[in-house]
Write an enzyme that holds these catalytic residues in place. Structure first.
Site, PDB file in Angstrom:
ATOM      1  N   ASP A 174     -17.617  19.041  38.982  1.00 23.97           N
ATOM      2  CA  ASP A 174     -18.033  18.075  40.000  1.00 23.97           C
ATOM      3  C   ASP A 174     -18.445  18.798  41.279  1.00 23.97           C
ATOM      4  O   ASP A 174     -19.418  18.410  41.941  1.00 23.97           O
ATOM      5  CB  ASP A 174     -16.895  17.102  40.297  1.00 23.97           C
ATOM      6  CG  ASP A 174     -16.474  16.296  39.085  1.00 23.97           C
ATOM      7  OD1 ASP A 174     -17.332  16.050  38.210  1.00 23.97           O
ATOM      8  OD2 ASP A 174     -15.293  15.920  39.005  1.00 23.97           O
TER       9      ASP A 174
ATOM     10  N   GLY B  49     -19.115  27.445  32.298  1.00 22.50           N
ATOM     11  CA  GLY B  49     -17.828  28.008  32.681  1.00 22.50           C
ATOM     12  C   GLY B  49     -18.014  29.318  33.428  1.00 22.50           C
ATOM     13  O   GLY B  49     -18.844  29.435  34.333  1.00 22.50           O
TER      14      GLY B  49
END
Length: 328
Positions: free
Chosen positions: A258, A226
């Site tokens: 992604d 993150g």
């Protein structure tokens, strides 16, 4: 480098909840949850992990092969992907089901609750990777086995071994559905293993292996963290940690992982060292994070390098440049 990306192809229905999910949960009532969230907005976007990664690779100037199953409603989406450099020749079109649907609610803390309808993805197990290696079709240099129908994921991994094709394992959301045996088979022998931090813990629980056992079976384990960036582990080496691009305004976290994978694989495919490839992945992830929808960002090499220079310095940006397709 020719990369085949297998996995889900979907339409995303993205909604925003103006509150916090945790404020709606009553600790002693979690066994009887019945909640409805009144959302402020709805965005219908193109998505699916394989299509998202292929979009990122194509936008960086590669020609990835997309491998997955869709419905007859895919025509407009296919044109979009082709316009962004994606080879859709290996996509199976179902005569019975529509393209998969991803429905997601994001709260103000960027936490998400989602549901996924498989639709045509149920037929992805019918796709034979030998179609990618026929006469006149050079074999891919890498096959990414992404979240998909579990039978398709297992089949594609086995076919990679049989055909001698290097593969990357990216089980992501499907870890919740995969059996221990399936998870072990998908991981064992992967050149790259991709997870986020939660998926890393789930993978260890599901396989029954410890970290050393996983690292003994893969080339490198890439864990996205993150806002903390990414950690790359390899047996016998100290972990590499690459920070995320700081100060990015969050528009929508869907598909950010992604985008990282696309940038990272484009970088390694163009000869970047691992740290530089991870930095390129973080820069592309920052572009995705600032847009609503996983394929709503635009790749501009000059902008990517400017972001990289601000985040990592001039020398680092110069090392990243070949991965963006930029000559400078």
């Amino acid at each position: 480098m020719r990369i085949a990306v297998t996995g889900s192809i979907a339409t995303d229905h993205l909604m925003v909840f103006p509150g916090r999910f945790v404020d709606q949960l009553i600790p002693d009532q979690l066994a009887h949850v019945s909640l409805s969230f009144l959302v402020d907005g709805l965005e219908v976007r193109r998505g699916g992990v394989a299509a998202n990664i292929a979009f990122g690779l194509g936008s960086l100037g590669l020609t990835p092969q997309l491998v997955g199953a869709v419905g007859s409603d895919f025509a407009e989406y296919e044109v979009w992907l082709k316009e962004h450099g994606v080879d859709t020749g290996a996509v199976l079109v179902s005569a019975e089901h529509q393209t998969a649907r991803f429905m997601c609610i994001t709260d103000q803390d960027a936490n998400q609750i989602a549901a996924f309808y498989a639709g045509a993805m149920q037929e992805a197990g019918q796709i034979d990777l030998r179609r990618l290696t026929g006469p006149g079709s050079p074999a891919p240099d890498l096959v990414l086995v992404g979240a998909n129908d579990p039978a398709a994921m297992v089949r594609h991994t086995r076919e990679c071994r049989e055909l001698g094709l290097p593969f990357a394992a990216d089980p992501s959301q499907q870890l919740a559905r995969l059996t221990a045996e399936q998870t072990r088979e998908l991981v064992d022998g992967a050149r790259w293993l991709f997870t986020n931090e939660y998926e890393a813990a789930l993978l260890l629980e599901r396989t029954g292996w410890d970290r050393a056992a996983v690292l003994a079976r893969v080339g490198s384990w890439v864990t996205t963290l993150g806002g903390a960036g990414v950690r790359i582990d390899r047996a016998g080496h100290e972990p590499l940690t690459v920070p995320a691009v700081p100060g990015v305004a969050v528009a929508d976290p869907t598909g950010v992982g992604d985008a990282f994978r696309a940038g990272f694989l484009a970088g390694t495919g163009r000869g970047l060292d691992t740290v530089s490839a991870a930095r390129l992945g973080c820069v592309l992830a920052a572009e995705a994070l600032g847009a609503v929808g996983p394929q709503a960002y635009t790749v501009d090499p000059a902008r990517l390098l400017a972001v990289a220079e601000q985040a990592y310095g001039t020398e680092a940006a110069a090392l990243i440049a070949p991965g963006t397709g930029s000559a400078s």
